[in-house]
Motif scaffolding. Structure first.
Motif, short mmCIF file in Angstrom:
data_model
loop_
_atom_site.label_atom_id
_atom_site.label_comp_id
_atom_site.label_asym_id
_atom_site.label_seq_id
_atom_site.Cartn_x
_atom_site.Cartn_y
_atom_site.Cartn_z
N TRP A 32 54.63 55.79 31.10
CA TRP A 32 54.59 55.63 32.41
C TRP A 32 53.36 56.83 32.96
N ASP A 58 61.51 60.59 23.95
CA ASP A 58 60.51 59.25 24.37
C ASP A 58 59.83 58.83 23.38
N CYS A 72 64.20 57.33 25.71
CA CYS A 72 63.43 56.50 26.44
C CYS A 72 62.53 55.83 25.69
N ASP A 125 61.12 48.12 28.53
CA ASP A 125 60.94 49.47 28.77
C ASP A 125 62.28 50.09 29.38
N THR A 127 59.03 53.16 26.06
CA THR A 127 58.02 52.46 26.92
C THR A 127 56.96 51.65 25.84
N SER A 182 56.81 55.71 22.77
CA SER A 182 55.78 54.98 23.18
C SER A 182 55.46 54.04 22.19
#
Length: 274
Positions: free
Chosen positions: A135, A159, A129, A193, A131, A161
């Motif tokens: 989120w 993930d 993921c 994203d 972003t 960010s």
């Protein structure tokens, strides 16, 4: 409301599609001028034109200038171009693209959790993921929270960010407790994203206003305190908007994105080990 469609996002036979066509050919029209142009092609009332235009402003399709003239939102047009490129790319293969539209961030989070949870991943491939900002996992129902925990136990999730902020790190700690591997702050780039599981990729198109609010909140607050939570709830979670999920099922595309993210984690782990 959640909707899904292969394309287009606007019905090509609708008044809204005609408005886009007219403003593409003749930018910067007043409502009266726009209605006059529409009447040349379709019989409709002034009230119907007014209603459609107001809805399109809320949806982020049109902008109203100070001189009361309307124009197409360039950010919306850019998003459509990105979607069109995906559709064109995947139409040449057995892959498919499906688009989901959500009216609030809260409904989007519910939708993305359920889509990812239900996506097949028989080989237990790592989920990845990326972003701009995490989120916010705020306001989840008990059912959605349990589904999120369940999907995070199905396989490893990685993930990233990209923006390094104190609030981003606070959210990262929450996600790590839930089972995710998280990097906050990275030079890696992505136009949208996305989250990828198995051969399914879910890319997210936020309205510009939502992205600006996320930027503001993540830059304003240093900790996940009561003020930050209330700000997120009021100006992100429950605020009306339009968020699109572009669901692509493509083994090659998924592998490409997975490789990109996992490589970043390898580099990060080496730095921490030095």
């Amino acid at each position: 409301m959640e909707t899904s469609a292969l394309a287009p996002i606007i019905d090509k036979n609708s008044t809204k599609a005609l408005i886009v066509q007219v403003l593409s050919e003749k930018p910067l029209l007043t409502l009266k001028e726009l209605h006059a142009q529409l009447e040349k092609q379709k019989q409709l009332s002034y009230q119907a034109t007014h209603k459609a235009v107001n809805e399109m402003i809320i949806e982020g399709i049109l902008l109203k200038r100070d001189d009361k003239k309307y124009e197409i939102n360039k950010a919306w047009a850019t998003q459509l171009e990105e979607i069109a490129k995906l559709l064109q790319k995947n139409s040449k293969s057995k892959d498919y693209v499906q688009i989901y539209v959500y009216e609030t961030f809260e409904k989007f989070v519910t939708g993305i959790i359920r889509l990812v949870h239900d996506a097949p991943n028989p080989k237990k491939l790592p989920g990845v993921c990326i972003t701009k900002h995490a989120w916010p996992p705020i306001g989840l129902s008990k059912q959605d929270y349990e589904l999120l925990l369940e999907l995070l136990t199905q396989t490893e999730y990685y993930d990233i960010s990209t923006k390094d902020t104190p609030l981003g790190k606070a959210f990262a700690k929450t996600l790590e407790k839930m089972g995710k591997n998280v990097i906050v702050g990275s030079k890696i780039t992505s136009p949208l994203d996305f989250i990828c599981t198995g051969n399914d990729v879910f890319e997210v198109v936020f309205e510009e206003s939502v992205q600006k609010e996320l930027d503001r909140i993540f830059n304003q607050y240093k900790t996940l305190d009561e003020n930050a939570i209330n700000d997120v709830l009021q100006n992100i979670i429950t605020k009306p908007t339009q968020i699109k999920i572009i669901h692509t099922n493509s083994e090659n595309y998924a592998q490409k994105l997975r490789k990109k993210i996992l490589k970043e984690f390898e580099k990060n782990n080496k730095k921490e080990g030095d």
